[in-house]
Design an enzyme around this catalytic site. Structure first.
Site, PDB file in Angstrom:
ATOM      1  CB  ALA A 159      -0.921  -0.011   1.216  1.00  0.00           C
ATOM      2  CE1 TYR A 160       5.734   5.258   2.863  1.00  0.00           C
ATOM      3  CE2 TYR A 160       7.333   3.686   2.025  1.00  0.00           C
ATOM      4  CZ  TYR A 160       7.037   4.931   2.548  1.00  0.00           C
ATOM      5  OH  TYR A 160       8.044   5.840   2.773  1.00  0.00           O
ATOM      6  CG  ASN A 161       6.257  -0.117  -2.221  1.00  0.00           C
ATOM      7  OD1 ASN A 161       6.836   0.716  -1.523  1.00  0.00           O
ATOM      8  ND2 ASN A 161       6.680  -1.360  -2.346  1.00  0.00           N
TER       9      ASN A 161
END
Ligand code: NAD
Length: 256
Positions: A159-161
């Site tokens: 998700a961060y990526n």
């Protein structure tokens, strides 16, 4: 410091997410080189502490602007506060962010939204707010904080990526759009950085820490100053021909 190395004398620099950690280190690096710096953050209390500390080291160098930059009105309020305090900004550092690092299905709707809000919406709204005066002036430097995990698919970073991958994509697109307008747009993509939240994360999750470090040939995290020095380089006039780049600061971790 040798006056010839004071690269940001007379310039106004905005650093988002500057109440602590990497953003505070970036603000310090610019102030040390003569800039007037606007530190922006959603955490107003910690922001006051950091602005006071910076002004104690560099009198009159810093002002704070508190607000939620994942909203358009927050970014526009930051623009207004900057112009009121110091005038137009020559440099925007989109550093606000921070990971909610979890296996994808362990995220909740709130943590997914927070991940995109903190990292991507802050960058989009602030860039939209600060670009028009930069275009009018025919000069601007935009430096974003991305992440090396976009490149290497680090565990638990999906998700961060997705959020930081959006920042990387924005970089190349904007760089091309404004290539002839005197504006450069670049992203610094660190691996794990020795910031307080990362220290706590690695201390609490030793098995994850082992996996993070084993992809870094130098077998250590980046120091915050090793990240801020790349940010100041990309913001400097020396970097005029560097645009549209996502530059890893990663201890060599792209080498197989
Ligand atoms: N620490 C690392 O290992 C690492 C690695 C790669 C990339 N990065 C990136 O570097 C940047 C700085 O990381 P850090 O470790 O110093 O993070 P941090 O969590 O210590 O600080 C981030 C700051 O951003 C602020 N912020 C978040 N959302 C905001 C919003 N909507 N409006 C205004 N302010 C907001 C927070 O209040 C906080 O002060 C982030 O973009 C992060 O994703 C960090």
């Amino acid at each position: 410091m040798n006056p010839s190395s004071i690269r940001f004398e007379g310039q106004v620099v905005v650093v988002t997410g500057a109440a602590r950690s990497i953003g505070a280190a970036i603000a310090e690096a610019f102030a040390r080189e003569g800039a007037r710096v606007v530190l922006a953050d959603a955490d107003g209390a910690q922001l006051e502490v950091e602005v006071a500390a910076l002004n104690a080291r560099h009198p009159g160098a810093a002002v704070g602007a508190a607000g939620d930059l994942s909203r358009e009105d927050g970014a526009l309020a930051l623009l207004a506060a900057t112009q009121k305090a110091f005038g137009d900004a020559q440099v925007l550092v989109n550093n606000a962010g921070g990971g909610v690092i979890l296996p994808f299905l362990s995220h909740t709707p709130d943590t997914l939204r927070a991940t995109i809000d903190r990292n991507l919406w802050t960058t989009l709204w602030c860039t939209r707010a600060f670009l028009p005066p930069m275009l009018a002036a025919g000069f601007g430097r935009i430096v974003n904080l991305g992440a090396d995990s976009v490149r290497n698919g680090l565990a638990d970073h999906a998700a961060y990526n997705a959020a930081k991958g959006g920042v990387h994509g924005l970089t190349t697109g904007l760089a091309r759009e404004y290539a002839t307008a005197g504006i450069t747009v670049n992203t610094v993509a660190p691996c794990a950085v020795n910031s307080p939240p990362m220290q706590a994360f690695l201390r609490d999750k030793p098995e994850v820490a082992r996996r993070f470090l084993e992809v870094i040939p130098m077998r250590r995290t980046a120091e915050m100053e090793e990240v801020s020095s790349m940010v100041t380089y990309l913001a400097s006039r020396e970097a005029a021909f560097v645009t549209g780049q996502v530059i890893s600061v990663n201890g060599g971790s792209n080498m197989l």
